[in-house]
Design an enzyme around this catalytic site. Structure first.
Site, mmCIF file in Angstrom:
data_model
loop_
_atom_site.group_PDB
_atom_site.id
_atom_site.type_symbol
_atom_site.label_atom_id
_atom_site.label_comp_id
_atom_site.label_asym_id
_atom_site.label_seq_id
_atom_site.Cartn_x
_atom_site.Cartn_y
_atom_site.Cartn_z
ATOM 1 N N LYS A 109 0.840 -1.211 0.000
ATOM 2 C CA LYS A 109 0.000 0.000 0.000
ATOM 3 C C LYS A 109 0.869 1.253 0.000
ATOM 4 C CE LYS A 109 -1.669 1.643 4.034
ATOM 5 N NZ LYS A 109 -1.358 3.057 4.281
ATOM 6 N N ASN A 110 1.869 1.263 0.899
ATOM 7 C CA ASN A 110 2.648 2.491 1.065
ATOM 8 C C ASN A 110 3.560 2.771 -0.126
ATOM 9 O OD1 ASN A 110 1.387 2.875 3.455
ATOM 10 N ND2 ASN A 110 3.165 2.443 4.763
ATOM 11 N N ARG A 130 -4.772 10.360 5.037
ATOM 12 C CA ARG A 130 -3.775 11.354 5.348
ATOM 13 C C ARG A 130 -2.737 11.486 4.243
ATOM 14 N NH1 ARG A 130 0.078 13.991 8.592
ATOM 15 N NH2 ARG A 130 2.009 13.417 7.576
ATOM 16 N N CYS A 163 -6.285 12.262 11.796
ATOM 17 C CA CYS A 163 -5.476 11.061 11.909
ATOM 18 C C CYS A 163 -5.653 10.390 13.244
ATOM 19 C CB CYS A 163 -4.029 11.433 11.712
ATOM 20 S SG CYS A 163 -3.026 10.014 11.898
ATOM 21 N N ILE A 199 2.467 18.470 8.862
ATOM 22 C CA ILE A 199 3.009 18.401 7.500
ATOM 23 C C ILE A 199 4.043 19.500 7.277
ATOM 24 C CG2 ILE A 199 1.048 17.218 6.425
ATOM 25 C CD1 ILE A 199 0.104 20.014 5.457
ATOM 26 N N ASP A 200 4.580 20.030 8.401
ATOM 27 C CA ASP A 200 5.529 21.136 8.292
ATOM 28 C C ASP A 200 6.738 20.800 7.417
ATOM 29 O OD1 ASP A 200 5.901 19.324 10.491
ATOM 30 O OD2 ASP A 200 7.593 20.550 11.139
ATOM 31 N N LEU A 201 7.226 19.566 7.485
ATOM 32 C CA LEU A 201 8.409 19.203 6.697
ATOM 33 C C LEU A 201 8.091 19.166 5.206
ATOM 34 C CD1 LEU A 201 9.865 16.326 8.932
ATOM 35 C CD2 LEU A 201 10.486 18.746 8.904
HETATM 36 C C1 UD1 Z 1 4.500 6.725 6.396
HETATM 37 C C2 UD1 Z 1 3.607 5.513 6.201
HETATM 38 C C3 UD1 Z 1 3.107 5.017 7.549
HETATM 39 C C4 UD1 Z 1 4.259 4.768 8.500
HETATM 40 C C5 UD1 Z 1 5.175 6.000 8.589
HETATM 41 C C6 UD1 Z 1 6.425 5.752 9.410
HETATM 42 C C7 UD1 Z 1 2.640 5.871 4.029
HETATM 43 C C8 UD1 Z 1 1.423 6.142 3.226
HETATM 44 N N1 UD1 Z 1 2.504 5.890 5.358
HETATM 45 O O1 UD1 Z 1 3.676 7.739 6.975
HETATM 46 O O2 UD1 Z 1 2.390 3.796 7.334
HETATM 47 O O3 UD1 Z 1 3.753 4.493 9.789
HETATM 48 O O4 UD1 Z 1 5.584 6.386 7.268
HETATM 49 O O5 UD1 Z 1 7.133 4.689 8.889
HETATM 50 O O6 UD1 Z 1 3.701 5.615 3.489
HETATM 51 N N2 UD1 Z 1 6.375 14.420 10.866
HETATM 52 C C9 UD1 Z 1 6.438 15.745 11.202
HETATM 53 N N3 UD1 Z 1 6.298 16.679 10.206
HETATM 54 C C10 UD1 Z 1 6.080 16.320 8.903
HETATM 55 C C11 UD1 Z 1 6.032 14.957 8.567
HETATM 56 C C12 UD1 Z 1 6.180 14.014 9.580
HETATM 57 O O7 UD1 Z 1 6.618 16.092 12.359
HETATM 58 O O8 UD1 Z 1 5.952 17.205 8.041
HETATM 59 C C13 UD1 Z 1 6.485 13.404 11.945
HETATM 60 C C14 UD1 Z 1 5.173 12.616 12.092
HETATM 61 O O9 UD1 Z 1 4.261 13.306 12.908
HETATM 62 C C15 UD1 Z 1 5.631 11.325 12.703
HETATM 63 C C16 UD1 Z 1 7.006 11.124 12.082
HETATM 64 O O10 UD1 Z 1 7.410 12.408 11.582
HETATM 65 O O11 UD1 Z 1 5.748 11.434 14.097
HETATM 66 C C17 UD1 Z 1 7.029 10.092 10.970
HETATM 67 O O12 UD1 Z 1 6.199 10.515 9.941
HETATM 68 P P1 UD1 Z 1 6.444 10.161 8.418
HETATM 69 O O13 UD1 Z 1 7.708 9.383 8.256
HETATM 70 O O14 UD1 Z 1 6.279 11.406 7.628
HETATM 71 O O15 UD1 Z 1 5.225 9.183 8.152
HETATM 72 P P2 UD1 Z 1 4.177 9.252 6.990
HETATM 73 O O16 UD1 Z 1 4.845 9.556 5.703
HETATM 74 O O17 UD1 Z 1 3.014 10.065 7.413
#
Ligand code: UD1
Length: 417
Positions: free
Chosen positions: A22-23, A92, A116, A123-125
């Site tokens: 899926k991912n 999300r 979520c 989504i700041d990053l």
């Molecule tokens: C993806 C996966 C999810 C998995 C996660 C971690 C998909 C569709 N989803 O989610 O199944 O659990 O990776 O392996 O691929 N964060 C921030 N700011 C941002 C982005 C992320 O603070 O802009 C934080 C998040 O809140 C979280 C951490 O970084 O605590 C990890 O997030 P991220 O690696 O971005 O996960 P996703 O891409 O959302």
């Protein structure tokens, strides 16, 4: 509302092919927008999250059709660059369309992604990285309005945390940017490498995906391509959890051994035997499982947060104490209360969960609150004495393709009602 009815304590046997990831599928579907051409994507799982991505593509004016596991996506007819709130809220990871939309059309308009169940997921990053590539982003009454008046340009982007989604958004947006983009501290998950393989097949120049530094040399345009999605390592891990708690002997077909390198040792510490033969994995669980002591979720190649919940159902039945440390998300223990209703002995303190293994789980009616928590409840119910009913299976169907049929083909007594 459908539920799953599970009569536990059936041994599993036989073999099953692991579904596509899926991912990996979701960002690749977003990436098709860059091609303005037809893309054929094989091994796409039939899941509600994949359907949500296809709905977004169709809303934008693209055509998308499925023939079994193969999706044909033609983005030549794309006429819009906005995504309505209703579609954004379905999942999300719809935020992954942001980079693709701006790269293709020079603008994008969308609400913030869906609420979520794993606690705050900022989504700041994503936004700060796209700004570095030249995207102007404003918040208009809760809507993200993005434009790139000068087009996108390459940049050096150092991520403070290796976010999977942000790495994917940057990679997609940078493919057709002017110049070179270098991502430092990039996420290294196999799904990132699969996205890069797809984009490179479409004519992109991405180097280093799967490592901490990824370099993208912008090209003027991408073309269509044929790609096959990698197998889903989390579904594979969940099936191994199901086999472990039922003391079973099964074979998984279509796995990539290196993708399971942090998962197999945990099972081996518990006394399970795992043997790879090419892309087949023969797995055999002992009568008595031992605790694997400590499981800390980490970015890849560490133990995946997505496997934490189903692995907790295994720990619930191990001899001894297992300590989980969840380092990736704040609210990822929502399955704990329901596992306790099935007889597990688990205490949670902040990001730590202490699981004291019990001899047996007992059936109960339980409710899933998120995707991987739903998988944990299915695993636990497979081991529990008696008949359990699991509600909230819409969560399960976001990530597991016809899971009840996969498990019943292996000998489980599980029905969707
Ligand atoms: C993806 C996966 C999810 C998995 C996660 C971690 C998909 C569709 N989803 O989610 O199944 O659990 O990776 O392996 O691929 N964060 C921030 N700011 C941002 C982005 C992320 O603070 O802009 C934080 C998040 O809140 C979280 C951490 O970084 O605590 C990890 O997030 P991220 O690696 O971005 O996960 P996703 O891409 O959302």
């Amino acid at each position: 509302m459908a539920i799953l009815a599970v009569d536990g304590r059936r041994r599993l046997s036989g073999e099953t092919a692991v579904q596509g990831s899926k991912n990996a599928t979701l960002p690749i579907l977003a990436g098709t927008l860059l091609c303005a051409d037809e893309c054929i994507v094989h091994n796409c799982p039939d899941l509600s999250d994949v359907e949500a991505s296809l709905s977004i593509l169709r809303y934008l004016g693209c055509s998308a059709s499925r023939d079994d596991g193969t999706l044909a996506v033609d983005t030549r007819g794309m006429v819009r660059s906005d995504i309505p709130e209703e579609l954004m809220h379905r999942m999300r990871s719809s935020i992954i369309f942001l980079g693709a939309l701006v790269a293709r059309t020079g603008r994008a308009r969308m609400s913030y992604p869906g609420g979520c169940e794993l606690g705050p997921r900022p989504i700041d990053l994503h936004l700060s990285s796209l700004r570095r590539l030249g995207v102007e982003i404003t918040d208009e009454h809760g809507e993200l309005v993005c434009t790139a008046p000068e087009g996108l340009h390459g940049a050096g982007i150092a991520l403070p945390f290796p976010s999977v989604g942000a790495t994917e958004n940057i990679m997609i947006a940078a493919c057709t940017a002017d110049g070179t983009t270098i991502i430092s501290n990039a996420a290294r998950e196999p799904e990132i490498s699969d996205l890069a393989d797809f984009l490179n097949a479409c004519g992109a120049h991405i180097d280093g995906a799967g490592e901490s530094t990824v370099m993208i040399d912008g090209v003027s345009r991408l073309h269509g391509a044929v790609h096959a999605i990698i197998p889903d390592r989390i579904v594979a891990a969940t099936l191994l959890c199901a086999a472990a708690v039922t003391r079973s002997d099964i074979t998984l077909r279509r796995v990539i051994p290196s993708h399971l390198s942090s998962i197999i040792p945990i099972f081996e510490q518990s006394g399970c035997e795992a043997e790879f033969c090419g892309s087949d994995l023969r797995f055999c669980a002992p009568y008595k499982l031992r605790s694997s002591k400590l499981i800390r979720t980490m970015p890849y190649p560490g133990f995946p947060t997505d496997a934490q919940a189903p692995m907790m159902s295994v720990a619930a039945l191990c001899d001894g104490i297992t300590v989980f440390v969840e380092n990736m998300f704040e609210s990822r223990y929502r399955h704990v209360g329901e596992l306790c209703r099935l007889g597990a002995n688990i205490r949670v303190e902040g990001k730590v969960a202490v699981v004291d293994g019990v001899r047996r789980l007992l059936s109960a009616n339980v409710a899933a609150h998120d995707l991987r928590g739903a998988a944990a409840l299915v695993v636990a119910a497979l081991a529990a004495h008696g008949r359990s009913e699991i509600s909230g299976i819409g969560y399960l169907e976001r990530g597991y393709e016809r899971f009840e049929l996969v498990l019943s083909a292996l000998g489980a007594d599980i029905k969707k009602i």
